[in-house]
Design an enzyme around this catalytic site. Structure first.
Site, PDB file in Angstrom:
ATOM      1  N   HIS A  82       0.433  -1.273  -0.330  1.00 43.76           N
ATOM      2  CA  HIS A  82      -0.241  -0.017   0.044  1.00 43.76           C
ATOM      3  C   HIS A  82       1.038   1.271  -0.247  1.00 43.76           C
ATOM      4  CE1 HIS A  82      -3.507   2.401   0.496  1.00 43.76           C
ATOM      5  NE2 HIS A  82      -2.864   2.949   1.179  1.00 43.76           N
ATOM      6  N   ARG A 168     -14.205  13.120   7.194  1.00 46.89           N
ATOM      7  CA  ARG A 168     -12.415  13.634   7.471  1.00 46.89           C
ATOM      8  C   ARG A 168     -12.415  15.210   6.652  1.00 46.89           C
ATOM      9  NH1 ARG A 168      -9.124   9.031   7.139  1.00 46.89           N
ATOM     10  NH2 ARG A 168      -7.616  10.611   7.858  1.00 46.89           N
ATOM     11  N   LYS A 187      -8.676  -0.987   6.463  1.00 46.08           N
ATOM     12  CA  LYS A 187      -8.673  -1.687   4.920  1.00 46.08           C
ATOM     13  C   LYS A 187      -8.232  -3.102   4.440  1.00 46.08           C
ATOM     14  CE  LYS A 187      -8.733   2.783   2.949  1.00 46.08           C
ATOM     15  NZ  LYS A 187      -9.258   3.860   3.397  1.00 46.08           N
TER      16      LYS A 187
HETATM   17  N1  URA Z   1      -5.617   7.048   2.386  1.00 48.61           N
HETATM   18  C1  URA Z   1      -6.713   6.685   3.392  1.00 48.61           C
HETATM   19  O1  URA Z   1      -7.412   5.502   2.537  1.00 48.61           O
HETATM   20  N2  URA Z   1      -7.066   6.656   4.486  1.00 48.61           N
HETATM   21  C2  URA Z   1      -6.589   7.983   4.623  1.00 48.61           C
HETATM   22  O2  URA Z   1      -6.832   8.560   5.943  1.00 48.61           O
HETATM   23  C3  URA Z   1      -5.335   8.700   4.127  1.00 48.61           C
HETATM   24  C4  URA Z   1      -4.982   7.813   3.181  1.00 48.61           C
END
Ligand code: URA
Length: 436
Positions: A82, A168, A187
């Site tokens: 990621h 957010r 995730k």
């Molecule tokens: N990517 C995400 O999935 N969440 C975040 O808070 C920042 C980048």
């Protein structure tokens, strides 16, 4: 539980209990805690921070608001990568088939671009027919058949994050290390992986602008991964200039396919891709050393297996793979406009931020989550810091479908690329590797 008491506790800088965090997240997900209370809590976390233990509980609570993919039938060690996001970062598209060829199972759930950062899903969707919306069963079946699959977040994966991320985004609470950690890791942990390699970007085109912040985010995510029993490592890599030579969706697919066919030697894009894939092999005990892993990966590229593997996955996900053999079938922009160097010199700056903004105004990115993007537009042939250029040589080529948007993009490019008279060193690409 009285939500405002928990908000007040965090506002005053105290540590929340496991029950308080879980009840708050579950209440927000089922709608019993409204957006305004969650927004206040997000701001309290933003301002007061969280302990590593609180972040681990927050991540676990958010993950358990949805399903966890069962990858046990894949029969391979599962590893994902990621990136915290950047400009021209198409590493996943090259890395996932490479890792699959090396015997790993890669269940990759990716995101869309937002703001100036690109998203893997948008890039994949510039391939005609490519379907990123598989069901969980189809996702696992695709990995069983070819070793990897690349899809978007399904409604069942971490619904708390889907809601909270949108909140957010509009409440000034994105750039919080505890919240970013929980958002990304909930995730990734829901993918059913054994191991995870993180690419934490630092620089003008990244969320984290300083090495100090990037290092803190890397430690935070690695600690959560370890607390959840995963093999995990984070590499901190540069995002002051875009990665590779293209930015924009179809243009990045073209560059990725060329890389998979070994046409980009050891430029920055391939260096980062190979280094991260090597970390995946090491975590899964598929190589004894970094050098051995790199040798294996270079052999896979040279054999043509990685390109064939990408096409195999693309076909399973509905793509017209003839467009990968004949890249002229991908979306192409009407206007192709080289931007010439005003003088001879050495490239001293290529602002990732400026190139990201240029792609955005051309229509290749989104300003709002529901904006429709133009897959064809973007930049190619971008020079890199340290390269020598002659007067009149293109510093970058802009691909546009609209004259006004082209004019705006040219403004960003003009400000973002700088030339010096004396030689300039290429910037450091790899800053550090974080394992604890
Ligand atoms: N990517 C995400 O999935 N969440 C975040 O808070 C920042 C980048």
């Amino acid at each position: 539980m009285v939500p405002q008491w928990i908000i007040e506790k965090k506002r005053d800088g105290h540590v929340l209990s496991e029950t308080e965090i879980r009840d708050f997240i579950n209440g927000y997900t089922d709608g019993s805690i409204p957006d305004y209370q969650m927004a206040a809590m997000a701001m309290a976390i933003y301002l007061k921070g969280m302990t590593p233990e609180e972040v681990a509980v927050l991540t676990d609570a958010m993950m358990h608001t949805g399903t966890i993919v069962d990858t046990s039938s894949v029969g391979l060690p599962t590893v994902d990568k990621h990136s915290t996001g950047g400009i021209g970062d198409k590493v996943s598209i090259i890395l996932a088939p490479l890792a699959a060829c090396a015997g790993l199972g890669v269940p990759m759930i990716s995101g869309r671009g937002l703001g100036i950062t690109g998203g893997t899903l948008d890039k994949l969707e510039s391939i005609p027919g490519f379907n990123v919306n598989l069901s969980e069963a189809q996702f696992v079946e695709t990995i069983r058949k070819c070793g990897f699959s690349m899809i978007g977040q399904t409604g069942e994966i971490a619904p708390a994050d889907k809601k909270l991320y949108a909140l957010r985004d509009v409440t000034g609470t994105v750039a919080s290390i505890p919240l970013i950690t929980a958002s990304i890791m909930c995730k990734k942990m829901a993918e059913g992986i054994d191991n995870l390699v993180l690419d934490v970007k630092v620089g003008s085109g990244a969320f984290m602008k300083t090495l100090e912040d990037a290092t803190a985010l890397a430690h935070s995510m690695v600690r959560v991964g370890k607390a959840m029993g995963k093999g995990i490592v984070a590499c901190i890599t540069d995002m002051n200039q875009p990665l590779g030579r293209t930015a924009g969706n179809a243009l990045e697919i073209i560059e990725s396919m060329e890389c998979l066919q070994g046409q980009h030697g050891d430029g920055d894009l391939m260096q980062v891709t190979l280094a991260l894939t090597a970390e995946m092999l090491l975590l899964a005990h598929k190589a004894d050393s970094r050098e051995a892993a790199l040798r294996t990966l270079k052999d896979i590229i040279a054999s043509g297996a990685a390109f064939a593997k990408f096409k195999e996955m693309a076909a399973l996900q509905g793509a017209d793979v003839t467009a990968l053999d004949d890249l002229s079938k991908l979306p192409h922009a009407r206007i192709v406009h080289p931007f010439p160097a005003p003088k001879a010199g050495y490239v001293s700056a290529v602002s990732a931020d400026a190139i990201g903004r240029a792609v955005l105004v051309l229509g290749g990115g989104r300003q709002k989550t529901d904006d429709v993007i133009d897959h064809a537009v973007g930049t190619s042939g971008l020079v890199k810091i340290g390269e020598r250029v002659e007067a009149g040589q293109p510093l970058v080529v802009l691909h546009a479908n609209d004259e006004d948007k082209l004019a705006q993009a040219l403004g960003f490019v003009r400000d973002g690329i700088e030339l010096a008279d004396a030689p300039v060193a290429a910037p450091t690409l790899f800053h550090s590797t974080i394992t604890d």
